[in-house]
Enzyme design. Structure first.
Site, PDB file in Angstrom:
ATOM      1  N   CYS A  26       3.868   1.195   9.404  1.00  0.00           N
ATOM      2  CA  CYS A  26       2.487   0.839   9.106  1.00  0.00           C
ATOM      3  C   CYS A  26       2.505  -0.330   8.136  1.00  0.00           C
ATOM      4  O   CYS A  26       3.024  -0.219   7.021  1.00  0.00           O
ATOM      5  CB  CYS A  26       1.727   2.014   8.497  1.00  0.00           C
ATOM      6  SG  CYS A  26       0.046   1.576   7.982  1.00  0.00           S
ATOM      7  N   CYS A  52       0.550  11.158  -3.345  1.00  0.00           N
ATOM      8  CA  CYS A  52       0.884  12.394  -4.036  1.00  0.00           C
ATOM      9  C   CYS A  52       2.319  12.821  -3.727  1.00  0.00           C
ATOM     10  O   CYS A  52       2.967  12.285  -2.836  1.00  0.00           O
ATOM     11  CB  CYS A  52      -0.080  13.498  -3.608  1.00  0.00           C
ATOM     12  SG  CYS A  52      -1.810  13.138  -3.979  1.00  0.00           S
ATOM     13  N   SER A 109       9.989  -1.621 -11.431  1.00  0.00           N
ATOM     14  CA  SER A 109       9.862  -1.759  -9.980  1.00  0.00           C
ATOM     15  C   SER A 109      10.453  -3.053  -9.451  1.00  0.00           C
ATOM     16  O   SER A 109      10.814  -3.136  -8.280  1.00  0.00           O
ATOM     17  CB  SER A 109       8.393  -1.658  -9.571  1.00  0.00           C
ATOM     18  OG  SER A 109       7.618  -2.653 -10.210  1.00  0.00           O
ATOM     19  N   CYS A 116      -1.680  -2.869   4.980  1.00  0.00           N
ATOM     20  CA  CYS A 116      -2.079  -3.537   3.742  1.00  0.00           C
ATOM     21  C   CYS A 116      -1.651  -5.000   3.720  1.00  0.00           C
ATOM     22  O   CYS A 116      -2.183  -5.796   2.947  1.00  0.00           O
ATOM     23  CB  CYS A 116      -1.524  -2.800   2.525  1.00  0.00           C
ATOM     24  SG  CYS A 116       0.271  -2.638   2.472  1.00  0.00           S
ATOM     25  N   ASN A 128       0.003  15.399   0.829  1.00  0.00           N
ATOM     26  CA  ASN A 128       0.286  14.001   0.491  1.00  0.00           C
ATOM     27  C   ASN A 128      -0.240  13.151   1.637  1.00  0.00           C
ATOM     28  O   ASN A 128       0.161  13.336   2.787  1.00  0.00           O
ATOM     29  CB  ASN A 128       1.790  13.783   0.322  1.00  0.00           C
ATOM     30  CG  ASN A 128       2.148  12.317   0.128  1.00  0.00           C
ATOM     31  OD1 ASN A 128       1.334  11.528  -0.315  1.00  0.00           O
ATOM     32  ND2 ASN A 128       3.376  11.954   0.464  1.00  0.00           N
ATOM     33  N   GLY A 129      -1.134  12.229   1.329  1.00  0.00           N
ATOM     34  CA  GLY A 129      -1.714  11.381   2.355  1.00  0.00           C
ATOM     35  C   GLY A 129      -3.216  11.328   2.212  1.00  0.00           C
ATOM     36  O   GLY A 129      -3.787  11.686   1.175  1.00  0.00           O
ATOM     37  N   TYR A 133       7.493  -0.097  -3.230  1.00  0.00           N
ATOM     38  CA  TYR A 133       6.917   0.293  -4.514  1.00  0.00           C
ATOM     39  C   TYR A 133       6.877   1.791  -4.777  1.00  0.00           C
ATOM     40  O   TYR A 133       7.197   2.238  -5.862  1.00  0.00           O
ATOM     41  CB  TYR A 133       5.498  -0.278  -4.566  1.00  0.00           C
ATOM     42  CG  TYR A 133       4.671   0.069  -5.771  1.00  0.00           C
ATOM     43  CD1 TYR A 133       4.753  -0.674  -6.934  1.00  0.00           C
ATOM     44  CD2 TYR A 133       3.776   1.129  -5.735  1.00  0.00           C
ATOM     45  CE1 TYR A 133       3.961  -0.366  -8.034  1.00  0.00           C
ATOM     46  CE2 TYR A 133       2.989   1.453  -6.825  1.00  0.00           C
ATOM     47  CZ  TYR A 133       3.087   0.700  -7.971  1.00  0.00           C
ATOM     48  OH  TYR A 133       2.326   1.008  -9.058  1.00  0.00           O
ATOM     49  N   ASP A 164       8.820  -9.466  -9.226  1.00  0.00           N
ATOM     50  CA  ASP A 164       7.968  -8.277  -9.281  1.00  0.00           C
ATOM     51  C   ASP A 164       7.749  -7.775  -7.857  1.00  0.00           C
ATOM     52  O   ASP A 164       8.070  -8.462  -6.889  1.00  0.00           O
ATOM     53  CB  ASP A 164       6.632  -8.600  -9.952  1.00  0.00           C
ATOM     54  CG  ASP A 164       5.948  -7.365 -10.533  1.00  0.00           C
ATOM     55  OD1 ASP A 164       6.477  -6.254 -10.358  1.00  0.00           O
ATOM     56  OD2 ASP A 164       4.882  -7.521 -11.159  1.00  0.00           O
ATOM     57  N   ASP A 165       7.183  -6.559  -7.735  1.00  0.00           N
ATOM     58  CA  ASP A 165       7.069  -5.946  -6.408  1.00  0.00           C
ATOM     59  C   ASP A 165       5.845  -6.392  -5.630  1.00  0.00           C
ATOM     60  O   ASP A 165       5.876  -6.475  -4.404  1.00  0.00           O
ATOM     61  CB  ASP A 165       7.056  -4.419  -6.533  1.00  0.00           C
ATOM     62  CG  ASP A 165       5.868  -3.933  -7.337  1.00  0.00           C
ATOM     63  OD1 ASP A 165       4.809  -3.683  -6.744  1.00  0.00           O
ATOM     64  OD2 ASP A 165       5.993  -3.801  -8.560  1.00  0.00           O
ATOM     65  N   CYS A 183       5.017   4.265   6.290  1.00  0.00           N
ATOM     66  CA  CYS A 183       4.415   3.312   5.343  1.00  0.00           C
ATOM     67  C   CYS A 183       5.451   2.310   4.847  1.00  0.00           C
ATOM     68  O   CYS A 183       6.449   2.670   4.227  1.00  0.00           O
ATOM     69  CB  CYS A 183       3.824   4.077   4.168  1.00  0.00           C
ATOM     70  SG  CYS A 183       3.206   3.018   2.841  1.00  0.00           S
ATOM     71  N   GLY A 190       2.219  10.831  -8.455  1.00  0.00           N
ATOM     72  CA  GLY A 190       0.885  11.270  -8.838  1.00  0.00           C
ATOM     73  C   GLY A 190       0.880  11.838 -10.235  1.00  0.00           C
ATOM     74  O   GLY A 190       1.702  12.686 -10.556  1.00  0.00           O
ATOM     75  N   CYS A 244      -5.690   0.222   1.661  1.00  0.00           N
ATOM     76  CA  CYS A 244      -5.039   1.311   2.386  1.00  0.00           C
ATOM     77  C   CYS A 244      -5.983   2.499   2.456  1.00  0.00           C
ATOM     78  O   CYS A 244      -6.635   2.835   1.461  1.00  0.00           O
ATOM     79  CB  CYS A 244      -3.744   1.724   1.677  1.00  0.00           C
ATOM     80  SG  CYS A 244      -2.932   3.164   2.428  1.00  0.00           S
TER      81      CYS A 244
END
Length: 528
Positions: A456, A23, A306, A459, A125-126, A265, A368-369, A259, A50, A405
């Site tokens: 972090c 978000c 992206s 993922c 956000n989170g 991304y 691509d990402d 993150c 978001g 995630c």
């Protein structure tokens, strides 16, 4: 929903969702300024984070008004609405749901009134991972839920359940009990607050206006409203801003774990995170990708938008010409018309189409990402071959996404992640590319210019820095009784527009529902 990266959306192709963004939050304390409009433009700059709902809370010192609805920022707000939101203090939110379904009740900011007459509005956000535990505590304290099933509403309730202390003191009690990722902006009638979890998983920055202060998810939002970047809100820090100025307190020792996927991304390329410009990081990722996975080719093309910075870096490092090979349709936006089976088979052509003259007869490097399920890349490779490409070499500016995630990005479940069941060669065959190369985790980390220990990477490597609860006490719909396994389960991915409307709001921007708050409590001003 329209996306900042130009991909197909859940609404356009709901059977093939990609990673969904965190978000966006925004807060401003600025007497004499049009704080609602500042919040609107701040949220507009954060729309990529978001697209499900948007909302703004404003205080004039005596009461708080919240206006929110399902939809994009520009759909929810218009000039008359913003003009009616008057005050010196505001917070705003652009939502992608990571806990709680896409219903009006779960739109933010959330709002609660204490028995002492103070009102609290909060935007988040989170994603928290001890949501079930917090829900039990809220129930034990006898706080109403108002139909919301989000972790954000629980935090607001916990803050409001301590009427005998100030909001600031309540925050210093509540924040240490939260587990997971959170960047909060919240407010009472007179004060703007901002807080970031001890790991700083999600970004949050502080800015200065000529007549006030701003906090936002990304520095790009500060730029848009003319604020000067001061610094990041530190992990484990609570900031309060009122007529007496800015003050800071620590509620937990910092243990930074920002993150890593923000660099790949999520964040806008014109944002700076931890001192590193995101565009520069992505170009450097592309350079490292070229070193790690060279190939003889005629043209490097990005998957817009992206993949563009990494493609530039790949071309610069490899010496291969950079050019356009895929054209994005910028006007495929939010729609409730589901594609027919024929259109679904065409897939990515709803968003991208090849520039045939550029790709025909050429060996292509397509940058691509990320690859999540592989549907997008599979469709792109097929499309480029049909357009006459001789070879298609796919290069990805992140390592394989192998783990879900739980800290604010709604990836596919582990069972759906292509890299969870296939090695690189298997994925190459699955998407139909001539070759496939991912940037290494070490190369990605180096491009961020951050130490591995401060990031972090869950993922990519499955090492979760914040302990996850056992069993099924986690997931987007944990408060709705919808289980989502920690390792590979498939849960409910969302509600229909009709269900959302019946729950109290629609997806068109019509029927927005503001609240007025006074010492007497919360009162709905309009509810169709």
């Amino acid at each position: 929903m329209p996306r900042g990266d130009g991909r197909l959306s859940h609404d356009l192709d709901p059977e093939r969702p990609g990673p969904q963004d965190a978000c966006g939050v925004f807060g401003v304390w600025a007497p004499g300024e049009e704080v609602a409009k500042l919040s609107y433009f701040g949220l507009y700059a954060l729309q990529h984070r978001g697209q499900e709902a948007a909302g703004i809370a404003v205080s004039d010192g005596s009461g708080i008004v919240v206006y929110k609805d399902l939809g994009l920022v520009a759909q929810v707000f218009d000039e008359p609405t913003l003009a009616s939101l008057r005050g010196h203090l505001a917070i705003g939110h652009a939502r992608y749901s990571t806990t709680g379904g896409s219903t009006w009740e779960n739109a933010q900011p959330t709002i609660k009134a204490t028995s002492a007459g103070t009102t609290i509005a909060l935007a988040h956000n989170g994603n928290l991972v001890n949501t079930a535990q917090l829900a039990r505590e809220v129930a034990e304290r006898g706080m109403p839920t108002d139909g919301s099933t989000s972790d954000t509403s629980l935090v607001t309730s916990l803050l409001a359940s301590r009427p005998d202390v100030s909001v600031e003191a309540a925050a210093l009690e509540v924040l240490p009990t939260l587990r997971g990722a959170f960047s909060f902006v919240f407010m009472d009638e007179t004060t703007l607050y901002a807080a970031r979890d001890p790991h700083g998983v999600r970004p949050l920055v502080l800015g200065r206006l000529e007549r006030g202060w701003v906090v936002a998810s990304e520095t790009a939002a500060l730029d848009i409203v003319g604020a000067t970047v001061v610094r990041e809100v530190e992990p484990g820090e609570l900031i309060a801003i009122d007529e007496h100025g800015l003050r800071s307190a620590r509620f937990a020792p910092p243990d930074p774990k920002g993150c890593l996927f923000e660099y790949v991304y999520i964040a806008r390329p014109d944002t700076t995170i931890a001192g590193r410009n995101v565009h520069g990081a992505r170009v450097q990722i592309g350079r490292r990708l070229a070193k790690e996975h060279p190939v003889e080719a005629d043209l490097v093309i990005p998957v817009p938008e992206s993949g563009t910075p990494a493609a530039i870096g790949y071309a610069e490092e490899s010496g291969i010409t950079y050019g356009a090979g895929l054209l994005k349709n910028s006007y495929v936006g939010r729609t409730f018309i589901q594609p027919s089976q024929t259109l679904r088979q065409l897939g990515i052509r709803l968003k991208l189409n090849p520039l045939r003259e550029n790709v025909r007869g050429r060996r292509l490097v397509v940058v691509d990402d990320s690859i999540v399920r592989g549907n997008t890349q599979r469709a792109i490779v097929r499309m480029l071959r049909e357009a006459g490409a001789l070879e298609v070499h796919v290069r990805i500016s992140s390592p394989p996404v192998s783990w879900p995630c739980f800290y604010g990005i709604d990836f596919a479940t582990r069972a759906e992640l292509l890299a969870n069941g296939l090695d690189t060669e298997g994925i190459r065959r699955s998407i139909g590319a001539d070759t496939l190369g991912y940037v290494s985790l070490a190369g990605l980390i180096a491009a961020t210019e951050q130490p591995k220990t401060r990031l972090c990477r869950a993922c990519f490597d499955g090492e979760y820095p914040i302990e996850l609860p056992a069993g099924n006490l986690i997931g987007k719909h944990v408060l709705e009784g919808v289980d989502r396994r920690v390792a590979g389960g498939v849960g409910k991915l969302g509600d229909t527009a009709e269900q959302d409307y019946q729950a109290g709001g629609d997806r068109t921007g019509q029927g927005a529902q503001p609240f007025a708050v006074s010492p007497g409590g919360v009162e709905a001003l309009h509810r169709p």
